[in-house]
Design a protein around this motif. Structure first.
Motif, PDB file in Angstrom:
ATOM      1  N   UNK A 197       0.863  -1.187   0.000  1.00 49.54           N
ATOM      2  CA  UNK A 197       0.000   0.000   0.000  1.00 49.54           C
ATOM      3  C   UNK A 197       0.896   1.233   0.000  1.00 49.54           C
ATOM      4  N   UNK A 198       0.300   2.386   0.001  1.00 51.41           N
ATOM      5  CA  UNK A 198       1.099   3.611  -0.005  1.00 51.41           C
ATOM      6  C   UNK A 198       1.989   3.710   1.230  1.00 51.41           C
ATOM      7  N   UNK A 199       1.445   3.308   2.407  1.00 54.67           N
ATOM      8  CA  UNK A 199       2.151   3.526   3.667  1.00 54.67           C
ATOM      9  C   UNK A 199       2.803   2.280   4.253  1.00 54.67           C
ATOM     10  N   UNK A 200       2.594   1.126   3.652  1.00 58.25           N
ATOM     11  CA  UNK A 200       3.283  -0.079   4.133  1.00 58.25           C
ATOM     12  C   UNK A 200       3.705  -0.916   2.939  1.00 58.25           C
ATOM     13  N   UNK A 201       5.008  -1.141   2.854  1.00 60.13           N
ATOM     14  CA  UNK A 201       5.576  -1.915   1.764  1.00 60.13           C
ATOM     15  C   UNK A 201       6.568  -2.919   2.317  1.00 60.13           C
ATOM     16  N   UNK A 202       6.589  -4.094   1.751  1.00 60.07           N
ATOM     17  CA  UNK A 202       7.458  -5.161   2.237  1.00 60.07           C
ATOM     18  C   UNK A 202       8.909  -4.707   2.277  1.00 60.07           C
ATOM     19  N   UNK A 203       9.384  -4.111   1.197  1.00 63.36           N
ATOM     20  CA  UNK A 203      10.795  -3.705   1.130  1.00 63.36           C
ATOM     21  C   UNK A 203      11.138  -2.677   2.205  1.00 63.36           C
ATOM     22  N   UNK A 204      10.224  -1.732   2.461  1.00 61.24           N
ATOM     23  CA  UNK A 204      10.477  -0.718   3.486  1.00 61.24           C
ATOM     24  C   UNK A 204      10.458  -1.330   4.879  1.00 61.24           C
TER      25      UNK A 204
END
Length: 221
Positions: free
Chosen positions: A111-118
């Motif tokens: 999603x905009x605010x949660x990403x696996x890589x981040x």
């Protein structure tokens, strides 16, 4: 002109079923309501006491440091039952490629605010620091563990550091006020010495938990 009516039904489940079977909208004893600004309450209310009530202080005036509880965006990954269990998940999750991690932990699309890589980068850069494995008030009388770095859009989507920083300090307390999303009324008051989830009471009861720090440290005052 539209009219609004209210009725309460109290008793055991069996009594309620019996009443509903024996009655319909034409036989219920309704109370007509006249909702007034600014709250437009859809329940009976004694307005005679409102002036006295309004003399009191608002909780946000008494305790200005507050926010909704933290939001992980991926509870099944970010919330675990035990420290060791969470540490194993962190080490494994941060060592995989983003797509393998997404598939293994059933994380769905970014999603905009949660990403696996981040999320992985947040864990990797903090080197799975044991001091960041923190107990969390996940539900009432249900303490679990999460990995709290305080970084937004990291392992935890919205960690609410402006409030959680204070609650993480030794001997501090958080007052959790749970508010119904639809009625906007305050429904529960819970005290905890731990950081807390934004759905402290339940993620299905349409409530949001607002966490107020009892003591505030200089960093965010």
């Amino acid at each position: 002109m539209t009219k609004i009516y209210h009725a309460d039904l109290w008793g055991s489940r069996e009594d309620k079923y019996r009443y509903l079977l024996e009655n319909d909208v034409t036989t219920v004893e309704w109370t007509e309501l006249t909702p007034e600004a600014p709250f437009y309450m859809f329940v009976p209310q004694n307005a005679d006491s409102r002036a006295e009530y309004e003399v009191g202080w608002k909780i946000t005036e008494i305790m200005p440091v507050n926010s909704v509880g933290l939001y992980t965006a991926r509870d099944e990954l970010a919330i675990q039952w035990a420290r060791d269990e969470l540490r194993e998940v962190l080490l494994d999750f941060s060592s995989l490629t983003p797509e393998i991690a997404r598939d293994k932990y059933k994380l769905g699309d970014d999603s905009r605010d949660w990403q696996v890589a981040l999320a992985q980068k947040d864990v990797q850069s903090s080197q799975v620091n044991s001091s960041k494995i923190q107990p969390i008030s996940y539900r009432p009388f249900d303490t679990r563990f999460t990995y709290y770095t305080g970084k937004s859009r990291g392992f935890i989507c919205m960690p609410r550091p402006d409030v959680m920083y204070h609650v993480l300090q030794k001997d501090n307390l958080g007052i959790n006020l749970c508010r119904q999303i639809i009625s906007k009324s305050w429904s529960h008051i819970l005290i905890s010495s731990l950081i807390a989830d934004n759905c402290y009471v339940s993620n299905k009861s349409r409530e949001r938990n607002y966490l107020f720090s009892l003591y505030n440290l200089p960093k965010y005052c």
